[in-house]
Design a protein around this motif. Structure first.
Motif, PDB file in Angstrom:
ATOM      1  N   LEU A 137       0.853  -1.378   0.052  1.00 56.60           N
ATOM      2  CA  LEU A 137      -0.187  -0.149  -0.081  1.00 56.60           C
ATOM      3  C   LEU A 137       0.712   1.292   0.041  1.00 56.60           C
ATOM      4  CD1 LEU A 137      -2.759  -0.976   2.277  1.00 56.60           C
ATOM      5  CD2 LEU A 137      -3.015  -0.691  -0.054  1.00 56.60           C
ATOM      6  N   GLN A 138       1.841   1.300   0.696  1.00 54.71           N
ATOM      7  CA  GLN A 138       2.857   2.517   0.471  1.00 54.71           C
ATOM      8  C   GLN A 138       3.455   2.586  -0.824  1.00 54.71           C
ATOM      9  OE1 GLN A 138       3.368   4.633   3.583  1.00 54.71           O
ATOM     10  NE2 GLN A 138       1.642   3.350   4.007  1.00 54.71           N
ATOM     11  N   LEU A 139       3.716   1.783  -1.599  1.00 52.59           N
ATOM     12  CA  LEU A 139       4.334   1.694  -2.608  1.00 52.59           C
ATOM     13  C   LEU A 139       3.106   2.431  -3.595  1.00 52.59           C
ATOM     14  CD1 LEU A 139       6.513   1.632  -4.918  1.00 52.59           C
ATOM     15  CD2 LEU A 139       5.801  -0.945  -5.099  1.00 52.59           C
ATOM     16  N   LEU A 140       1.889   1.480  -3.613  1.00 49.04           N
ATOM     17  CA  LEU A 140       0.794   2.191  -4.181  1.00 49.04           C
ATOM     18  C   LEU A 140       0.399   3.630  -4.292  1.00 49.04           C
ATOM     19  CD1 LEU A 140      -1.516  -1.051  -3.769  1.00 49.04           C
ATOM     20  CD2 LEU A 140      -0.517  -0.086  -5.929  1.00 49.04           C
ATOM     21  N   SER A 141       0.825   4.183  -2.880  1.00 50.14           N
ATOM     22  CA  SER A 141       0.506   5.512  -2.709  1.00 50.14           C
ATOM     23  C   SER A 141       1.573   6.452  -3.362  1.00 50.14           C
ATOM     24  CB  SER A 141       0.633   5.830  -1.077  1.00 50.14           C
ATOM     25  OG  SER A 141       2.032   5.739  -0.739  1.00 50.14           O
ATOM     26  N   VAL A 142       2.699   5.827  -3.551  1.00 53.36           N
ATOM     27  CA  VAL A 142       3.820   6.418  -4.269  1.00 53.36           C
ATOM     28  C   VAL A 142       3.386   6.621  -5.875  1.00 53.36           C
ATOM     29  CG1 VAL A 142       6.348   6.702  -4.959  1.00 53.36           C
ATOM     30  CG2 VAL A 142       5.743   5.951  -2.813  1.00 53.36           C
ATOM     31  N   ILE A 143       2.975   5.405  -6.347  1.00 51.02           N
ATOM     32  CA  ILE A 143       2.385   5.411  -7.662  1.00 51.02           C
ATOM     33  C   ILE A 143       1.310   6.613  -7.945  1.00 51.02           C
ATOM     34  CG2 ILE A 143       1.278   3.974  -9.356  1.00 51.02           C
ATOM     35  CD1 ILE A 143       2.660   1.436  -7.931  1.00 51.02           C
TER      36      ILE A 143
ATOM     37  N   GLU B  82       0.700   9.086  -6.301  1.00 54.17           N
ATOM     38  CA  GLU B  82       0.949  10.459  -5.764  1.00 54.17           C
ATOM     39  C   GLU B  82       1.832  10.957  -7.253  1.00 54.17           C
ATOM     40  OE1 GLU B  82       2.544  12.327  -2.007  1.00 54.17           O
ATOM     41  OE2 GLU B  82       4.158  11.413  -2.930  1.00 54.17           O
ATOM     42  N   GLU B  83       2.871  10.098  -7.675  1.00 57.08           N
ATOM     43  CA  GLU B  83       3.514  10.730  -8.740  1.00 57.08           C
ATOM     44  C   GLU B  83       3.151  10.397  -9.891  1.00 57.08           C
ATOM     45  OE1 GLU B  83       7.580   9.161  -8.289  1.00 57.08           O
ATOM     46  OE2 GLU B  83       7.840   9.622  -6.051  1.00 57.08           O
ATOM     47  N   GLU B  84       2.137   9.267 -10.133  1.00 56.09           N
ATOM     48  CA  GLU B  84       1.395   9.260 -11.619  1.00 56.09           C
ATOM     49  C   GLU B  84       2.478   8.748 -12.505  1.00 56.09           C
ATOM     50  OE1 GLU B  84      -0.907  12.850 -12.358  1.00 56.09           O
ATOM     51  OE2 GLU B  84      -2.448  12.066 -11.294  1.00 56.09           O
ATOM     52  N   ARG B  85       3.316   7.944 -12.174  1.00 59.92           N
ATOM     53  CA  ARG B  85       4.579   7.529 -13.126  1.00 59.92           C
ATOM     54  C   ARG B  85       4.248   5.771 -12.697  1.00 59.92           C
ATOM     55  NH1 ARG B  85      10.026   8.577 -11.920  1.00 59.92           N
ATOM     56  NH2 ARG B  85       9.641   8.874  -9.824  1.00 59.92           N
ATOM     57  N   SER B  86       4.804   5.144 -13.731  1.00 65.48           N
ATOM     58  CA  SER B  86       4.579   3.656 -13.905  1.00 65.48           C
ATOM     59  C   SER B  86       5.565   3.188 -12.930  1.00 65.48           C
ATOM     60  CB  SER B  86       5.391   3.059 -15.246  1.00 65.48           C
ATOM     61  OG  SER B  86       6.681   3.344 -15.347  1.00 65.48           O
ATOM     62  N   VAL B  87       5.377   1.829 -12.449  1.00 66.94           N
ATOM     63  CA  VAL B  87       6.150   1.050 -11.779  1.00 66.94           C
ATOM     64  C   VAL B  87       7.656   1.089 -11.961  1.00 66.94           C
ATOM     65  CG1 VAL B  87       6.374  -0.904 -10.152  1.00 66.94           C
ATOM     66  CG2 VAL B  87       3.957   0.043 -10.622  1.00 66.94           C
ATOM     67  N   SER B  88       7.883   0.682 -13.217  1.00 66.60           N
ATOM     68  CA  SER B  88       9.149   0.375 -13.593  1.00 66.60           C
ATOM     69  C   SER B  88      10.117   1.827 -13.542  1.00 66.60           C
ATOM     70  CB  SER B  88       9.317   0.175 -15.106  1.00 66.60           C
ATOM     71  OG  SER B  88       8.387   1.065 -15.914  1.00 66.60           O
ATOM     72  N   GLU B  89       9.374   2.972 -13.557  1.00 67.56           N
ATOM     73  CA  GLU B  89       9.900   4.001 -13.268  1.00 67.56           C
ATOM     74  C   GLU B  89      10.506   4.554 -12.038  1.00 67.56           C
ATOM     75  OE1 GLU B  89       8.488   7.199 -17.038  1.00 67.56           O
ATOM     76  OE2 GLU B  89       7.146   6.426 -15.653  1.00 67.56           O
ATOM     77  N   ILE B  90       9.305   3.978 -11.246  1.00 72.81           N
ATOM     78  CA  ILE B  90       9.447   4.302  -9.697  1.00 72.81           C
ATOM     79  C   ILE B  90      10.490   3.808  -9.230  1.00 72.81           C
ATOM     80  CG2 ILE B  90       8.037   4.471  -7.540  1.00 72.81           C
ATOM     81  CD1 ILE B  90       5.753   5.664  -9.055  1.00 72.81           C
ATOM     82  N   CYS B  91      10.262   2.485  -9.593  1.00 72.54           N
ATOM     83  CA  CYS B  91      11.225   1.339  -8.883  1.00 72.54           C
ATOM     84  C   CYS B  91      12.772   1.083  -9.510  1.00 72.54           C
ATOM     85  CB  CYS B  91      10.434   0.051  -8.542  1.00 72.54           C
ATOM     86  SG  CYS B  91       8.870   0.217  -7.673  1.00 72.54           S
ATOM     87  N   SER B  92      13.108   2.138 -10.112  1.00 70.91           N
ATOM     88  CA  SER B  92      14.365   1.981 -10.874  1.00 70.91           C
ATOM     89  C   SER B  92      15.266   3.198 -10.121  1.00 70.91           C
ATOM     90  CB  SER B  92      14.194   2.106 -12.161  1.00 70.91           C
ATOM     91  OG  SER B  92      13.562   1.068 -12.772  1.00 70.91           O
ATOM     92  N   ARG B  93      15.420   3.053  -8.626  1.00 69.06           N
ATOM     93  CA  ARG B  93      16.203   4.248  -8.151  1.00 69.06           C
ATOM     94  C   ARG B  93      17.709   4.345  -8.287  1.00 69.06           C
ATOM     95  NH1 ARG B  93      12.024   7.847  -5.383  1.00 69.06           N
ATOM     96  NH2 ARG B  93      10.419   6.990  -6.344  1.00 69.06           N
ATOM     97  N   PHE B  94      17.929   3.113  -8.387  1.00 61.48           N
ATOM     98  CA  PHE B  94      19.475   2.855  -8.501  1.00 61.48           C
ATOM     99  C   PHE B  94      19.836   1.799  -9.306  1.00 61.48           C
ATOM    100  CE2 PHE B  94      18.372   0.227  -4.817  1.00 61.48           C
ATOM    101  CZ  PHE B  94      19.188  -0.993  -5.301  1.00 61.48           C
ATOM    102  N   GLU B  95      21.298   1.791  -9.970  1.00 64.10           N
ATOM    103  CA  GLU B  95      21.600   0.587 -10.746  1.00 64.10           C
ATOM    104  C   GLU B  95      22.298  -0.295  -9.747  1.00 64.10           C
ATOM    105  OE1 GLU B  95      23.653  -0.211 -14.876  1.00 64.10           O
ATOM    106  OE2 GLU B  95      22.996   1.564 -14.726  1.00 64.10           O
ATOM    107  N   LYS B  96      21.896  -1.534 -10.226  1.00 66.39           N
ATOM    108  CA  LYS B  96      22.568  -2.458  -9.118  1.00 66.39           C
ATOM    109  C   LYS B  96      23.940  -2.689  -9.395  1.00 66.39           C
ATOM    110  CE  LYS B  96      18.723  -5.660  -7.898  1.00 66.39           C
ATOM    111  NZ  LYS B  96      18.132  -6.897  -8.026  1.00 66.39           N
ATOM    112  N   VAL B  97      24.780  -2.703  -8.406  1.00 61.61           N
ATOM    113  CA  VAL B  97      26.203  -3.259  -8.671  1.00 61.61           C
ATOM    114  C   VAL B  97      26.195  -4.971  -8.673  1.00 61.61           C
ATOM    115  CG1 VAL B  97      28.339  -3.475  -7.074  1.00 61.61           C
ATOM    116  CG2 VAL B  97      26.910  -1.453  -7.050  1.00 61.61           C
ATOM    117  N   PRO B  98      26.918  -5.143  -9.653  1.00 61.60           N
ATOM    118  CA  PRO B  98      27.016  -6.597 -10.131  1.00 61.60           C
ATOM    119  C   PRO B  98      27.188  -7.712  -9.020  1.00 61.60           C
ATOM    120  CG  PRO B  98      27.998  -5.524 -11.977  1.00 61.60           C
ATOM    121  CD  PRO B  98      27.661  -4.706 -10.830  1.00 61.60           C
ATOM    122  N   GLN B  99      26.474  -8.613  -8.681  1.00 58.96           N
ATOM    123  CA  GLN B  99      26.543  -9.467  -7.408  1.00 58.96           C
ATOM    124  C   GLN B  99      26.232 -10.834  -7.777  1.00 58.96           C
ATOM    125  OE1 GLN B  99      23.014  -9.589  -4.380  1.00 58.96           O
ATOM    126  NE2 GLN B  99      24.451  -7.945  -3.273  1.00 58.96           N
TER     127      GLN B  99
END
Length: 447
Positions: free
Chosen positions: A349-355, A357-374
């Motif tokens: 629900l907290q994630l849905l509230s961000v979606i 509020e920001e009116e952007r797609s999940v793929s845009e909202i949930c790409s905050r950083f580039e993963k370091v190869p792990q």
């Protein structure tokens, strides 16, 4: 000396196996009841469960144990683990119990115990209960009018749904969002779809037809392929996959890609910072969280406090150091403003509230950083302590030096199986692959 019954998350094992039997469940009820019974009021315990067939057996054995020592029992029926924790507090119970083996297959089951404040029991209290289990309980049983009775609480589901809905920002609903919700044929199969629907979302469900044997079977957070396929088929905005007891959540974006707990925590951290809700100046995660998360948080002025693997250690650090957001890559997200344990529905629900509020797609909202190869490898061994070998210690030290400050090595022995987990991460993927392979081979040779 290791404990006899309790593990890292309550008592867990194969139902009617060598560890978890109706006899043990009844003794747990007696022992835990005696620990929490006091004479100043009629003591009560709440019991929830997931959808495993063996849940009936364990539930009634617990009821026999609790009522035998004078506790009144309130049966909640199928209910998420975080709901049991919340209802323990809300109903002013002296103890809460969840019957579940979380993401394990249906053959397993477990017993989790909660204090009156909704937090899990400490190691010391569990040790006291173990001593009581192995003692002579017969002289301590209630007599006559002091014997407890059992009630079925038909309002519990509504209480939890209303509680979950109130975690959204005021005057916000989910109208216009199409959600695919996978409840893993588990504990949240009734409450989660209803909560999202009441908030205005268009809800498409899978994993909501439990038969006692299909919990977590090819559905839920441990099998996100099912919800990912449904998201693409229905052109949904988001997929939400819970595990068997709904304390864990995995998100799927509109493209069918999995969003792990690290990206999820980054979104919540930034959102709560913006709303002036974030406490502690950062978040808590485990040693397995990606270095990319740490770098992202640093870029927005936040810190990352790391703990050993396990949501209980995350919560302990949050409470000790004053953080209100924490979690694991695996999807245990703990938001202590609302919950005392991981809560998959509340986190979603907290994630849905961000979606919203920001009116952007999940793929845009949930790409905050580039993963370091792990890279993670699990190395099985038969006996001994391979990590105490001098050759292995030297290799690990040399490997960490090769990575320098631009990378990390996390090498640990599993607490549940004879496996050593070797994880390496750095910007140089080839170097990580080489180092992890060398350490894996060396451990295999020693083991």
């Amino acid at each position: 000396m290791g404990r006899k019954y309790f593990g890292t998350d309550g008592i867990r094992g194969k139902a009617n196996g060598p560890k978890l039997t109706p006899d043990l469940a009844m003794k747990v009820g007696m022992a835990a009841g005696l620990k929490f019974v006091n004479g100043d009021h009629r003591n009560r315990v709440v019991i929830g469960k997931d959808t495993r067939r063996s849940g009936y057996m364990i539930e009634y054995a617990l009821v026999a144990g609790f009522t035998a020592v004078g506790m009144d029992v309130y049966l909640l029926g199928p209910m998420p683990t975080p709901a049991v924790a919340m209802l323990t507090r809300s109903l002013r119970a002296d103890l809460g119990v969840m019957i579940s083996a979380s993401h394990n297959p249906y053959e397993d089951n477990g017993i989790k115990l909660f204090r009156p404040d909704g937090y899990k029991l400490s190691d010391d209290v569990e040790a006291e209960i173990e001593k009581l289990i192995d003692s002579d309980l017969l002289p301590k049983l209630a007599q006559g009018r002091d014997i407890g009775r059992a009630y079925r609480d038909d309002e519990a589901r509504t209480r939890y749904i209303e509680y979950a809905k109130r975690t959204l920002p005021r005057n916000m609903d989910l109208t216009g969002i199409r959600v695919v919700l996978d409840c893993a044929n588990g504990a949240a199969y009734k409450v989660a779809p209803l909560a999202l629907w009441e908030l205005g979302a268009e809800v498409i469900t899978i994993g909501v037809e439990p038969d006692g044997f299909n919990i977590n079977h090819k559905v839920g957070s441990t099998a996100p392929e099912a919800v990912a396929a449904k998201v693409k088929e229905m052109r949904a905005d988001i997929g939400i996959a819970l595990d068997g007891d709904a304390d864990r959540v995995i998100i799927i974006d509109e493209k069918g890609q999995v969003v792990d707990g690290d990206q999820f925590m980054a979104v919540i951290a930034q959102s709560w910072l913006k709303r002036n809700m974030l406490i502690g100046g950062g978040i808590v995660a485990t040693i397995m969280s990606n270095l990319g998360l740490e770098r992202y948080l640093s870029s927005i002025g936040l810190t990352l406090e790391r703990t050993q693997v396990g949501d209980r250690y995350v919560l302990e650090a949050m409470r000790a150091k004053g953080f209100n957001v924490g979690g694991e890559q695996s999807g245990h997200i703990i938001l202590s403003d609302f919950t005392t344990t991981g809560d998959g529905l509340v986190a979603a629900l907290q994630l849905l509230s961000v979606i919203k509020e920001e009116e952007r797609s999940v793929s845009e909202i949930c790409s905050r950083f580039e993963k370091v190869p792990q890279l993670l490898r699990n190395v099985r061994f038969k006996a001994g302590k391979p990590l105490e070998d001098k050759t292995i210690k030297k290799l690990i030290a040399e490997s960490q030096a090769r990575l320098g400050t631009a990378g990390r090595l996390v090498i640990r022995e599993s607490g549940t199986e004879p496996v050593i987990r070797v994880m390496g991460e750095a910007d140089d993927a080839a170097l990580v692959t080489s180092i992890v392979a060398e350490i894996e081979a060396a451990i295999q040779q020693v083991a």
